[in-house]
Design a protein around this motif. Structure first.
Motif, PDB file in Angstrom:
ATOM      1  N   ARG A 241      40.780  21.287 -69.406  1.00 27.38           N
ATOM      2  CA  ARG A 241      40.282  20.076 -68.754  1.00 27.38           C
ATOM      3  C   ARG A 241      40.952  18.851 -69.354  1.00 27.38           C
ATOM      4  O   ARG A 241      41.170  18.791 -70.565  1.00 27.38           O
ATOM      5  CB  ARG A 241      38.764  19.960 -68.929  1.00 27.38           C
ATOM      6  CG  ARG A 241      37.952  20.939 -68.102  1.00 27.38           C
ATOM      7  CD  ARG A 241      36.540  21.079 -68.628  1.00 27.38           C
ATOM      8  NE  ARG A 241      36.515  21.786 -69.907  1.00 27.38           N
ATOM      9  CZ  ARG A 241      35.410  22.029 -70.608  1.00 27.38           C
ATOM     10  NH1 ARG A 241      34.243  21.594 -70.163  1.00 27.38           N
ATOM     11  NH2 ARG A 241      35.472  22.693 -71.752  1.00 27.38           N
TER      12      ARG A 241
ATOM     13  N   HIS B 216      40.836  12.140 -66.632  1.00 27.23           N
ATOM     14  CA  HIS B 216      41.643  11.284 -65.768  1.00 27.23           C
ATOM     15  C   HIS B 216      41.430   9.836 -66.172  1.00 27.23           C
ATOM     16  O   HIS B 216      40.428   9.485 -66.824  1.00 27.23           O
ATOM     17  CB  HIS B 216      41.234  11.507 -64.305  1.00 27.23           C
ATOM     18  CG  HIS B 216      42.194  10.942 -63.312  1.00 27.23           C
ATOM     19  ND1 HIS B 216      42.089   9.662 -62.828  1.00 27.23           N
ATOM     20  CD2 HIS B 216      43.283  11.497 -62.697  1.00 27.23           C
ATOM     21  CE1 HIS B 216      43.066   9.446 -61.969  1.00 27.23           C
ATOM     22  NE2 HIS B 216      43.802  10.546 -61.865  1.00 27.23           N
TER      23      HIS B 216
ATOM     24  N   ARG C 166      49.685  18.042 -55.864  1.00 24.83           N
ATOM     25  CA  ARG C 166      48.895  17.861 -57.091  1.00 24.83           C
ATOM     26  C   ARG C 166      49.532  18.617 -58.250  1.00 24.83           C
ATOM     27  O   ARG C 166      48.845  19.255 -59.039  1.00 24.83           O
ATOM     28  CB  ARG C 166      47.469  18.364 -56.873  1.00 24.83           C
ATOM     29  CG  ARG C 166      46.673  17.530 -55.877  1.00 24.83           C
ATOM     30  CD  ARG C 166      45.244  17.972 -55.823  1.00 24.83           C
ATOM     31  NE  ARG C 166      44.464  17.149 -54.917  1.00 24.83           N
ATOM     32  CZ  ARG C 166      43.159  17.291 -54.714  1.00 24.83           C
ATOM     33  NH1 ARG C 166      42.497  18.237 -55.342  1.00 24.83           N
ATOM     34  NH2 ARG C 166      42.527  16.503 -53.876  1.00 24.83           N
TER      35      ARG C 166
ATOM     36  N   ASP D  19      46.561  20.687 -60.533  1.00 25.90           N
ATOM     37  CA  ASP D  19      45.127  20.364 -60.550  1.00 25.90           C
ATOM     38  C   ASP D  19      44.357  21.425 -59.759  1.00 25.90           C
ATOM     39  O   ASP D  19      44.631  21.662 -58.584  1.00 25.90           O
ATOM     40  CB  ASP D  19      44.931  18.971 -59.924  1.00 25.90           C
ATOM     41  CG  ASP D  19      43.507  18.457 -60.101  1.00 25.90           C
ATOM     42  OD1 ASP D  19      42.576  19.283 -60.156  1.00 25.90           O
ATOM     43  OD2 ASP D  19      43.328  17.230 -60.164  1.00 25.90           O
TER      44      ASP D  19
ATOM     45  N   SER E 233      36.950  10.572 -64.948  1.00 25.30           N
ATOM     46  CA  SER E 233      36.472  11.890 -64.524  1.00 25.30           C
ATOM     47  C   SER E 233      37.225  12.993 -65.264  1.00 25.30           C
ATOM     48  O   SER E 233      38.347  12.797 -65.742  1.00 25.30           O
ATOM     49  CB  SER E 233      36.657  12.063 -63.016  1.00 25.30           C
ATOM     50  OG  SER E 233      38.035  12.036 -62.683  1.00 25.30           O
ATOM     51  N   TRP E 234      36.593  14.140 -65.376  1.00 26.61           N
ATOM     52  CA  TRP E 234      37.226  15.306 -65.983  1.00 26.61           C
ATOM     53  C   TRP E 234      37.811  16.179 -64.876  1.00 26.61           C
ATOM     54  O   TRP E 234      37.139  16.499 -63.910  1.00 26.61           O
ATOM     55  CB  TRP E 234      36.224  16.104 -66.814  1.00 26.61           C
ATOM     56  CG  TRP E 234      35.806  15.405 -68.072  1.00 26.61           C
ATOM     57  CD1 TRP E 234      34.661  14.713 -68.280  1.00 26.61           C
ATOM     58  CD2 TRP E 234      36.566  15.315 -69.280  1.00 26.61           C
ATOM     59  NE1 TRP E 234      34.636  14.189 -69.550  1.00 26.61           N
ATOM     60  CE2 TRP E 234      35.800  14.547 -70.198  1.00 26.61           C
ATOM     61  CE3 TRP E 234      37.811  15.795 -69.689  1.00 26.61           C
ATOM     62  CZ2 TRP E 234      36.235  14.260 -71.484  1.00 26.61           C
ATOM     63  CZ3 TRP E 234      38.245  15.510 -70.977  1.00 26.61           C
ATOM     64  CH2 TRP E 234      37.466  14.752 -71.859  1.00 26.61           C
ATOM     65  N   ARG E 235      39.078  16.564 -65.067  1.00 25.41           N
ATOM     66  CA  ARG E 235      39.783  17.359 -64.072  1.00 25.41           C
ATOM     67  C   ARG E 235      40.207  18.682 -64.698  1.00 25.41           C
ATOM     68  O   ARG E 235      40.619  18.737 -65.859  1.00 25.41           O
ATOM     69  CB  ARG E 235      41.027  16.630 -63.563  1.00 25.41           C
ATOM     70  CG  ARG E 235      40.812  15.186 -63.161  1.00 25.41           C
ATOM     71  CD  ARG E 235      40.037  15.072 -61.871  1.00 25.41           C
ATOM     72  NE  ARG E 235      40.773  15.613 -60.748  1.00 25.41           N
ATOM     73  CZ  ARG E 235      40.290  15.649 -59.502  1.00 25.41           C
ATOM     74  NH1 ARG E 235      39.064  15.168 -59.267  1.00 25.41           N
ATOM     75  NH2 ARG E 235      41.001  16.165 -58.523  1.00 25.41           N
ATOM     76  N   TRP E 236      40.094  19.753 -63.920  1.00 28.20           N
ATOM     77  CA  TRP E 236      40.552  21.070 -64.371  1.00 28.20           C
ATOM     78  C   TRP E 236      42.029  21.232 -64.005  1.00 28.20           C
ATOM     79  O   TRP E 236      42.432  20.949 -62.879  1.00 28.20           O
ATOM     80  CB  TRP E 236      39.748  22.173 -63.709  1.00 28.20           C
ATOM     81  CG  TRP E 236      38.419  22.423 -64.362  1.00 28.20           C
ATOM     82  CD1 TRP E 236      37.216  21.927 -64.002  1.00 28.20           C
ATOM     83  CD2 TRP E 236      38.193  23.262 -65.503  1.00 28.20           C
ATOM     84  NE1 TRP E 236      36.222  22.387 -64.851  1.00 28.20           N
ATOM     85  CE2 TRP E 236      36.794  23.216 -65.776  1.00 28.20           C
ATOM     86  CE3 TRP E 236      39.018  24.048 -66.316  1.00 28.20           C
ATOM     87  CZ2 TRP E 236      36.226  23.916 -66.836  1.00 28.20           C
ATOM     88  CZ3 TRP E 236      38.448  24.745 -67.366  1.00 28.20           C
ATOM     89  CH2 TRP E 236      37.065  24.685 -67.632  1.00 28.20           C
ATOM     90  N   CYS E 237      42.820  21.708 -64.966  1.00 27.29           N
ATOM     91  CA  CYS E 237      44.246  21.903 -64.743  1.00 27.29           C
ATOM     92  C   CYS E 237      44.680  23.269 -65.263  1.00 27.29           C
ATOM     93  O   CYS E 237      44.041  23.854 -66.143  1.00 27.29           O
ATOM     94  CB  CYS E 237      45.075  20.828 -65.449  1.00 27.29           C
ATOM     95  SG  CYS E 237      44.851  19.178 -64.749  1.00 27.29           S
TER      96      CYS E 237
ATOM     97  N   THR F 177      40.859  21.376 -59.789  1.00 26.06           N
ATOM     98  CA  THR F 177      39.468  20.901 -59.833  1.00 26.06           C
ATOM     99  C   THR F 177      38.684  21.342 -58.592  1.00 26.06           C
ATOM    100  O   THR F 177      37.528  21.776 -58.701  1.00 26.06           O
ATOM    101  CB  THR F 177      39.439  19.373 -59.955  1.00 26.06           C
ATOM    102  OG1 THR F 177      40.194  18.979 -61.099  1.00 26.06           O
ATOM    103  CG2 THR F 177      38.014  18.865 -60.089  1.00 26.06           C
ATOM    104  N   GLU F 178      39.306  21.209 -57.428  1.00 26.49           N
ATOM    105  CA  GLU F 178      38.600  21.594 -56.208  1.00 26.49           C
ATOM    106  C   GLU F 178      38.251  23.078 -56.212  1.00 26.49           C
ATOM    107  O   GLU F 178      37.169  23.477 -55.780  1.00 26.49           O
ATOM    108  CB  GLU F 178      39.453  21.245 -54.983  1.00 26.49           C
ATOM    109  CG  GLU F 178      39.581  19.758 -54.737  1.00 26.49           C
ATOM    110  CD  GLU F 178      40.330  19.465 -53.449  1.00 26.49           C
ATOM    111  OE1 GLU F 178      40.712  20.440 -52.763  1.00 26.49           O
ATOM    112  OE2 GLU F 178      40.534  18.275 -53.139  1.00 26.49           O
TER     113      GLU F 178
END
Length: 701
Positions: A244, A247, A176, A278, A251-255, A280-281
């Motif tokens: 953020r 995608h 990722r 990434d 969806s919004w992803r944290w990076c 996000t998790e």
């Protein structure tokens, strides 16, 4: 195409479990490479020192040294810095675990269970890379020997290859992760496939530049990323920022982006090169942990409030029990005093000349005051749950109908009684007289709460109750008394059943009415509940256990006149036992006035000495609550000495032992008693009357 023996590379498999090593060997056998196996980190290091290894597969969890520690040791050795390390993990791999692995020098992660095709593909890539690199090194050496003139071109090609290899390694090392390059002067941005993958974009359909990239950054983070990037460029410092992105799927992803500035020959910035990964998790896990912590704190607060409430209830119960013991003891002492007063007044009235009206009036006044004191002690005993109860099967509808006129007189003409009592209502097990008194108390309280008039509701119905608030599970009758009065606020409602608490003016109430009803309910095996709101009236629910059958209740036939006129008692020798001197003297006087011979004792031990002396005794009347030896214990001793001895137990308490023992089957004379009660009790124990007022057989409780 088969690989030449000379071109085969060494692949080192490291795992402490032989079965897993065998499975890796089976999976990688098709690669036709040299497979080296090690069961520990020490054995792996020995292979590395003896052989040239292209790829190392390391199990993360191993004894002595885990995979991360072994990878760090490999990377610290100058010879092994370029070896491709792949971690094999049987536990769930989080982003933090991946970062730790990459920091330790790994180029990839393979989760367990292993997909054979995936593992073979990954190992084949790095083996080919190692083989090509080795071949290229040989070719470079040959070219250096053969063609001196192409040295410069070869070095430039090798530099470009190394630069490309670094970016490719970053892309392959992170599932990722993506790498990017920003030319500061031209503003051109270069993305690898991993960077496009993070955004969910196709390389051919999107041209990355400052404006197009900013459109995918969250509006709240856009300015932060812009300022952090230019600050890194101007200061020549590394970039590390979290933001953020949107995608392609919406969806919004944290990076997180980490980059370094590349300066030109003059020291000025030329470009910013970095990677984006990434997280996000990880952010979701942090959010879940915060939510869990918040929920845990909330539950702790709820448990704390519940515990404080339980402690408050326990404290209140202990306080009420202490007050109950105090009031019960006071009532017992008052009963003894009233016993002596009433007995003495009764005898004085008999012995004084009947023509002195003034003295008789004063005696009647004193007697009425003593009887009012007796009623007050009964209320104290009711609150303390120590009153003398005569429980029987009572028809609530018939009982209410019998006292309806009395209730109406207590309420006055401005209050109307509304009854809702079913004809098939089952009987309840309760002391009928005490229930009548309880309903009368509730009616008087309701009248005072309705100064301008209103409605008093009396209703009843059957209910099956579960074990709750001290109730045993079973069948009950719920009696509801309600009024349309002024009601009570929360503070008043909370204290309504406390003894001596009253909202009435001085001299208008004792504060024992509701306490008595509460005590009656508890002592009868039931429960009392109050509900009220200002301006909405008050409702009182009284649960009483349902009786199995209705027992016929005969009229009490014995009275002083009946005893003295219709009953004949021969003179008897009575042993009177009571530790209270005043009660002893007063009772002895009443017995002597009835024509009996009295022998007094002030303790159980003294009574036994009299019995052992051989003195003739026909009947024993003994107090129960005495120091040293109780009346019940004295009765057991007397039964062994004289099994046929008639015994009367006098007491102001209801808390006496119960059971099938014949010693317990004694008639009890409730204090304070009058001469007519005393005479009637003698008739009962001598078999001359079936029952008598104020005489309670213990087996009928």
């Amino acid at each position: 195409m088969a690989i030449k023996q000379s071109d085969k590379v060494n692949i080192l498999l490291v795992d402490d479990q032989p079965a897993k090593l065998m499975s890796y060997e089976v999976i990688l056998r098709d690669l036709d490479e040299h497979l080296l196996k090690a069961n520990s980190a020490r054995e792996a290091l020995e292979h590395l020192l003896r052989h040239e290894v292209a790829v190392v597969l390391i199990d993360v969890c191993m004894p002595e040294l885990d995979g991360f520690e072994l990878a760090a040791m490999i990377r610290e050795h100058p010879r092994f810095q370029d070896i491709a390390i792949i971690f094999v993990s049987a536990i769930q791999v989080a982003d933090l675990d991946r970062l730790r692995g990459y920091q330790a020098g790994a180029v990839d992660y393979v989760p367990v269970p292993v997909v054979p095709e995936v593992l073979r593909a990954k190992v084949r890539i790095f083996a080919e890379l190692f083989r090509k690199t080795r071949q290229l090194e040989r070719l470079n050496a040959e070219l250096e020997l053969r063609v001196k003139e192409r040295t410069a071109a070869l070095e430039a090609s090798n530099a470009r290859l190394t630069d490309s290899e670094q970016r490719r390694t970053l892309a392959m090392a992170a599932g990722r992760m993506g790498s990017w390059d920003w030319d500061v002067a031209s503003g051109i941005c270069a993305w690898d496939e991993g960077q496009f993958r993070l955004y969910g974009l196709e390389p051919g359909a999107f041209v990355p530049n400052q404006e197009s990239i900013a459109a995918f950054i969250h509006p709240d983070d856009r300015q932060l990323v812009h300022e952090a990037s230019w600050a890194a460029v101007k200061a020549g410092q590394p970039l590390n920022t979290e933001f953020r992105i949107r995608h392609a799927d919406g969806s919004w992803r944290w990076c997180v982006s980490i980059a370094a500035v590349s300066p030109d020959a003059g020291g000025g910035p030329t470009r910013l090169c970095g990677i984006t990964y990434d997280v996000t998790e990880r952010k979701n896990a942090e959010h879940a942990l915060r939510t869990l912590n918040d929920d845990l704190e909330r539950r702790i607060e709820e448990r704390t409030r519940e515990r404080e409430h339980a402690l408050a209830q326990l404290f209140e119960a202990q306080k009420m029990d202490t007050i109950g013991q105090l009031t019960g003891g006071m009532a017992h002492d008052f009963n003894n005093l009233l016993m002596a007063i009433l007995g003495s007044l009764e005898l004085m009235k008999k012995w004084l000349p009947p023509d002195d009206a003034r003295i008789l009036r004063l005696l009647d006044n004193a007697r009425q005051a003593a009887e009012r004191g007796s009623a007050l002690t009964q209320r104290l005993l009711a609150f303390a749950r120590r009153q003398e109860l005569k429980p029987e099967a009572v028809d609530v509808s018939r009982l209410v109908g019998g006292i309806e006129d009395l209730l109406q007189r207590a309420l006055g003409q401005s209050v109307r009684i509304a009854k809702s009592l079913p004809n098939d209502l089952p009987p309840v097990c309760v002391d009928a007289n005490q229930l009548e008194l309880a309903l009368l108390n509730l009616a008087v309280n309701a009248r005072d709460a309705m100064p301008v008039g209103g409605v008093l509701g009396v209703a009843a119905k059957t209910e099956e109750m579960e074990a709750k608030d001290g109730l045993r599970p079973g069948a009950y009758v719920r009696i509801t008394v309600s009024d349309s009065g002024i009601g009570m606020d929360a503070d008043t409602l909370a204290r309504a059943t406390e003894p001596f608490f009253t909202t009435k003016g001085p001299g208008k109430g004792t504060g024992l009415g509701l306490s008595m009803v509460h005590g009656l309910a508890a002592q009868s095996g039931g429960r009392l509940k109050l509900s009220s709101k200002p301006g909405k009236g008050t409702t009182i629910d009284l649960w009483l256990p349902r009786a199995e059958v209705i027992l016929p209740t005969g009229e009490v036939v014995a009275s002083l006149g009946g005893v003295m006129e219709g009953g004949t008692i021969l003179p008897r020798s009575v042993l009177l036992v009571d530790d209270d001197t005043l009660v002893n003297i007063g009772t002895a006087a009443m017995l002597e006035d009835l024509g009996h011979n009295v022998v007094s004792a002030h303790s159980g031990a003294e009574a036994l000495e009299i019995m052992r002396s051989g003195q003739h005794i026909d009947i024993v009347i003994t107090d129960h609550a005495m120091p040293g030896m109780t009346g019940m214990e004295l009765a057991r001793h007397l039964r062994r000495m004289r099994p046929d001895m008639p015994i009367i137990l006098a007491s102001g308490f209801a808390e006496l032992p119960q059971g099938p023992d014949e010693v317990l089957d004694l008639p009890r004379l409730a204090k304070p008693y009058r001469q007519e009660d005393l005479a009637a009790s003698l008739l009962v124990v001598l078999g001359q009357s079936p029952t008598a007022p104020n005489v309670i057989p213990l087996w009928g409780r």
